[in-house]
Each structure stands twice: as structure tokens, then as C-alpha cells.
Write a protein that holds these residues in place. Sequence first.
Motif, PDB file in Angstrom:
ATOM      1  N   ARG A  32       0.813  -1.226   0.000  1.00 24.95           N
ATOM      2  CA  ARG A  32       0.000   0.000   0.000  1.00 24.95           C
ATOM      3  C   ARG A  32       0.845   1.274   0.000  1.00 24.95           C
ATOM      4  N   LYS A  33       1.969   1.232  -0.713  1.00 30.60           N
ATOM      5  CA  LYS A  33       2.836   2.400  -0.882  1.00 30.60           C
ATOM      6  C   LYS A  33       3.147   2.521  -2.367  1.00 30.60           C
ATOM      7  N   LYS A  98       9.047  -8.256   2.983  1.00 27.93           N
ATOM      8  CA  LYS A  98       9.759  -6.990   3.052  1.00 27.93           C
ATOM      9  C   LYS A  98      11.228  -7.175   3.417  1.00 27.93           C
ATOM     10  N   VAL A 103      10.236  -1.604   0.588  1.00 23.06           N
ATOM     11  CA  VAL A 103       9.246  -1.761  -0.476  1.00 23.06           C
ATOM     12  C   VAL A 103       9.898  -1.613  -1.851  1.00 23.06           C
TER      13      VAL A 103
END
Length: 196
Positions: A32-33, A98, A103
Motif C-alpha cells: 500500500r505504498k 519486506k 518496499v
Amino acid sequence: MESFLVSTSIVGLAEIGDKTQLLSLVLAARFRKPVPIVLGVLVATLINHAGSGALGAWLASVIHPHVMNWAVVASFALMAVWILIPDKLDEAEAVTTKHSMGVFGTTALTFFLAEMGDKTQIVTIALAARFHEFFGVVLGTTLGMMLANVPVIYLGHRFADRLPTKAVHVLAAIIFVVLGGLALRTALYPDAHPMF
């Protein structure tokens, strides 16, 4: 300019529903980045397609033009069929942890590995060999990848579920057949002025 436009449109269409587009969706849902994901996809694509473009340009310089013309015809014909086969994301490719890479690093590495041997990598090699051009093809294929993946990264499931994937794949297959036909014309009549 022609190589850039053809490369952008071919890869942009070929990427719809491709496993790397599915990977973009997985990465977007997990992290979600969007900004580091987009940058990771861009870097991975540039590196992958630069290598593919260099290989295609090199092949065009060492293989006899007549043989290369027939190889391009065959590659476009194969791509026209391959594009109609839906991709699935393997479990190994879908695993995106991760760890210490962050990311951006996770996206770049995962996307680069997923792109190895993928349709768009093969197309980049074929286009660079066909056009005897590195920069126009690599920039075009990279833009095509970004045009197909950035909306998925930002809009996720809502956008991906609304794409008429089958129709897009049929359109891409038709374009590959047309390009294959033009390449066939060049292979059959090498002294005639090429159409692209």
C-alpha cells in the motif's frame, strides 16, 4: 520514433493480464505504498529491458539479415499465440516479504525476476532486433510496461477487474500477426523497402 511507438503499444497491450501486472497488483495490495512500488517497477523494467534490447541489437548485428528476418517473423508468430494464453502468478513469484530491502528493493528484485523470460522481455529482444535500435525500443517497452502497471498499482482490484483482458489479448495478438506479416514481407522481399 516508429520503433518507440510500436514498442510502447505492443508492450502496453501485451502486459494487460500478464503475470508481472498481477505481481504489481499483489505488491500494491501488500505494501500500500504506490510511489516506491512504481519506482521499483520502473528500475526493474529499465534494467531488464536494457539487457534485452542490447541482446536484440547485438543479435541483429551478428546474424545474417536474411536469417534475422525469418527469426523475427517466427518470434512475432509465436508471440501472437503466446499472448492468448492467460498468465498465472506462481506462488514463488507472489511471495513478497519486506525483509531489509524495503518496499522499493523488494519490488525491484521481485519484478526483475518475474520479468525474466516473460513475454515482454522476449518482445523487447525481437523489436530491438527488428528495428536495429536500442534506445527507441527500450524506452518504448519501458513506457508500455509503466502504462499497463501504474494504474494497477494505484487503483488495484477496481481497475484490474474492469479490463476486458481477453479482448485486449486478442487485439495484441492481431497486432503481432500484422507485425509478423510485415516482417514476412521483408523476409520474402529483402530488397524491397521495409514497411517498418
